[in-house]
Design a protein around this motif. Structure first.
Motif, mmCIF file in Angstrom:
data_model
loop_
_atom_site.group_PDB
_atom_site.id
_atom_site.type_symbol
_atom_site.label_atom_id
_atom_site.label_comp_id
_atom_site.label_asym_id
_atom_site.label_seq_id
_atom_site.Cartn_x
_atom_site.Cartn_y
_atom_site.Cartn_z
ATOM 1 N N SER A 83 0.832 -1.203 0.000
ATOM 2 C CA SER A 83 0.000 0.000 0.000
ATOM 3 C C SER A 83 0.869 1.258 0.000
ATOM 4 O O SER A 83 0.586 2.221 -0.714
ATOM 5 N N VAL A 84 1.922 1.239 0.798
ATOM 6 C CA VAL A 84 2.846 2.382 0.840
ATOM 7 C C VAL A 84 3.480 2.588 -0.531
ATOM 8 O O VAL A 84 3.570 3.716 -1.016
ATOM 9 N N ALA A 115 2.418 14.781 4.190
ATOM 10 C CA ALA A 115 1.413 14.870 5.251
ATOM 11 C C ALA A 115 0.286 13.871 5.011
ATOM 12 O O ALA A 115 -0.194 13.221 5.952
ATOM 13 N N VAL A 116 -0.135 13.734 3.763
ATOM 14 C CA VAL A 116 -1.171 12.747 3.446
ATOM 15 C C VAL A 116 -0.668 11.351 3.784
ATOM 16 O O VAL A 116 -1.371 10.557 4.422
ATOM 17 N N GLY A 117 0.552 11.036 3.384
ATOM 18 C CA GLY A 117 1.114 9.719 3.670
ATOM 19 C C GLY A 117 1.238 9.447 5.162
ATOM 20 O O GLY A 117 0.881 8.365 5.642
ATOM 21 N N VAL A 118 1.712 10.429 5.904
ATOM 22 C CA VAL A 118 1.876 10.247 7.349
ATOM 23 C C VAL A 118 0.519 10.039 8.020
ATOM 24 O O VAL A 118 0.356 9.124 8.825
ATOM 25 N N HIS A 129 -6.983 12.959 8.485
ATOM 26 C CA HIS A 129 -6.447 12.499 7.195
ATOM 27 C C HIS A 129 -7.221 13.122 6.031
ATOM 28 O O HIS A 129 -6.625 13.591 5.061
ATOM 29 N N LEU A 130 -8.544 13.159 6.127
ATOM 30 C CA LEU A 130 -9.344 13.729 5.044
ATOM 31 C C LEU A 130 -9.101 15.226 4.894
ATOM 32 O O LEU A 130 -9.087 15.746 3.769
#
Length: 161
Positions: A83-84, A115-118, A129-130
């Protein structure tokens, strides 16, 4: 992910796109960067990959309608190494495709994508996250619609001091 969230993000992106055509002086001559066809292809592939990743998580039935997508959906939703990779590779393609942009623009984009990934992989609350996805979406739309000069368009003249 609510329909309202997607609609708001789409409206913001549409307003940015419309401003490209309606506001004189866009893209800003001192900041605009012309992409080559190769750059444009890399950026588009990266953007499509990021959309696939997000859609696989939040709109699984839609993505499942694509033949052969079951394995991809499974890998993305596993939230593991695969997924990563499915997130990082498109993010890097987008950054590489937009590499001709000003370094500050690339830094903001890289920070938004990071930031989205973290927030996606560290167990942050979904609402956080959203919100991060929303901010990153606006950053990407602003860059693509306000700063990028596509390969088929003539680059604007630089600002005169």
């Amino acid at each position: 992910m609510s329909t309202e969230f997607v609609v708001i993000l789409a409206v913001v992106a549409l307003l940015l796109l419309l401003s490209r055509f309606l506001v004189p002086g866009l893209p800003p001559k001192g900041l605009a960067a012309r992409l080559t066809a190769w750059d444009f292809s890399l950026a588009a592939a990266g953007l499509l990959g990021l959309i696939l990743h997000c859609a696989s998580m939040f709109y699984q039935p839609f993505v499942a309608s694509i033949p052969g997508s079951a394995a991809v959906i499974s890998q993305i939703n596993s939230m593991g190494t695969a997924s990563v990779i499915w997130y990082v590779v498109p993010a890097l393609l987008l950054l590489i495709g937009l590499r001709r942009q000003h370094f500050v623009v690339l830094t903001v984009l890289a920070a938004a994508l990071a930031a989205v990934g973290v927030t996606m992989y560290n167990g942050t609350a979904l609402s956080t996250h959203l919100n991060t996805v929303s901010a990153a979406g606006v950053v990407v739309a602003a860059i693509m619609f306000l700063l990028v000069v596509p390969p088929w368009q003539i680059k604007p003249e630089p600002l005169q001091s």
